[in-house]
Design a protein around this motif. Structure first.
Motif, mmCIF file in Angstrom:
data_model
loop_
_atom_site.group_PDB
_atom_site.id
_atom_site.type_symbol
_atom_site.label_atom_id
_atom_site.label_comp_id
_atom_site.label_asym_id
_atom_site.label_seq_id
_atom_site.Cartn_x
_atom_site.Cartn_y
_atom_site.Cartn_z
ATOM 1 N N GLU A 60 0.839 -1.208 0.000
ATOM 2 C CA GLU A 60 0.000 0.000 0.000
ATOM 3 C C GLU A 60 0.870 1.252 0.000
ATOM 4 O O GLU A 60 0.578 2.229 -0.690
ATOM 5 N N GLN A 61 1.937 1.218 0.797
ATOM 6 C CA GLN A 61 2.843 2.376 0.827
ATOM 7 C C GLN A 61 3.463 2.594 -0.550
ATOM 8 O O GLN A 61 3.548 3.728 -1.038
ATOM 9 N N ALA A 62 3.880 1.518 -1.173
ATOM 10 C CA ALA A 62 4.534 1.649 -2.479
ATOM 11 C C ALA A 62 3.548 2.110 -3.548
ATOM 12 O O ALA A 62 3.878 2.959 -4.377
ATOM 13 N N VAL A 63 2.339 1.579 -3.512
ATOM 14 C CA VAL A 63 1.364 1.918 -4.537
ATOM 15 C C VAL A 63 0.785 3.305 -4.317
ATOM 16 O O VAL A 63 0.674 4.100 -5.245
ATOM 17 N N PHE A 64 0.403 3.610 -3.128
ATOM 18 C CA PHE A 64 -0.291 4.881 -2.857
ATOM 19 C C PHE A 64 0.649 5.959 -2.328
ATOM 20 O O PHE A 64 0.212 7.046 -2.021
ATOM 21 N N HIS A 65 1.890 5.688 -2.190
ATOM 22 C CA HIS A 65 2.893 6.627 -1.689
ATOM 23 C C HIS A 65 2.453 7.258 -0.383
ATOM 24 O O HIS A 65 2.517 8.456 -0.209
ATOM 25 N N THR A 66 1.961 6.443 0.493
ATOM 26 C CA THR A 66 1.521 6.973 1.788
ATOM 27 C C THR A 66 2.638 6.831 2.788
ATOM 28 O O THR A 66 3.577 6.064 2.612
ATOM 29 N N THR A 67 2.494 7.598 3.849
ATOM 30 C CA THR A 67 3.437 7.518 4.952
ATOM 31 C C THR A 67 2.642 7.230 6.208
ATOM 32 O O THR A 67 1.418 7.184 6.202
ATOM 33 N N ASN A 68 3.314 7.128 7.281
ATOM 34 C CA ASN A 68 2.648 6.846 8.548
ATOM 35 C C ASN A 68 2.087 8.108 9.186
ATOM 36 O O ASN A 68 1.680 8.105 10.325
ATOM 37 N N SER A 69 2.095 9.228 8.454
ATOM 38 C CA SER A 69 1.589 10.483 9.020
ATOM 39 C C SER A 69 0.065 10.464 9.024
ATOM 40 O O SER A 69 -0.546 9.605 8.409
ATOM 41 N N ALA A 70 -0.504 11.465 9.643
ATOM 42 C CA ALA A 70 -1.963 11.560 9.751
ATOM 43 C C ALA A 70 -2.548 11.764 8.381
ATOM 44 O O ALA A 70 -1.938 12.411 7.515
ATOM 45 N N PRO A 71 -3.759 11.257 8.153
ATOM 46 C CA PRO A 71 -4.391 11.410 6.825
ATOM 47 C C PRO A 71 -4.682 12.881 6.528
ATOM 48 O O PRO A 71 -4.971 13.663 7.431
ATOM 49 N N VAL A 72 -4.588 13.204 5.286
ATOM 50 C CA VAL A 72 -4.821 14.577 4.835
ATOM 51 C C VAL A 72 -6.306 14.768 4.623
ATOM 52 O O VAL A 72 -6.959 13.937 3.987
ATOM 53 N N LYS A 73 -6.845 15.949 5.133
ATOM 54 C CA LYS A 73 -8.252 16.245 4.938
ATOM 55 C C LYS A 73 -8.459 16.772 3.534
ATOM 56 O O LYS A 73 -7.665 17.569 3.039
#
Length: 120
Positions: free
Chosen positions: A104-117
């Protein structure tokens, strides 16, 4: 019934009574003793039959105890296998969850930070 018999059928059969003037009638005594002999013979046959049945039941108990022991051993082996599979299954599940998170991190380029509104 561990008590021994006082008389055998043969002893009763061979018993002789002394008859005097006021004694018992020998034919009557013999008739009664014949009944006792018959009872003893039936009793002896029944005891033999019960002894044989007891031997069969004791043998069956031994067989069933062996079967119980075998089943308990098999049950213990299966429980150990299930426990080992459960531990391995949990480890496999954790590994899968970690892989999914990395994908999921690799595909969506997410980090462990809080979700963006989302912007309004």
């Amino acid at each position: 019934m561990t008590k021994e018999m006082n008389l055998t059928a043969q002893e009763i059969f061979e018993k002789e009574f002394h008859v005097d003037i006021k004694g018992y009638a020998p034919a009557e005594v013999d008739e009664f003793l014949d009944l006792i002999i018959e009872d003893y013979q039936v009793y002896d046959e029944k005891m033999e039959e019960l002894g044989q049945a007891l031997s069969r039941y004791e043998e069956k108990i031994k067989e069933l105890q062996q079967e119980i022991y075998t089943l308990q051993s098999e049950n213990q082996n299966l429980n150990e296998k299930v426990s080992a599979d459960y531990v391995n299954g949990n480890t496999d599940m954790i590994d899968l969850l970690k892989r999914i998170a990395r994908l999921e991190q690799a595909v969506f380029h997410t980090t462990n930070s809080a979700p963006v509104k989302p912007e309004e």
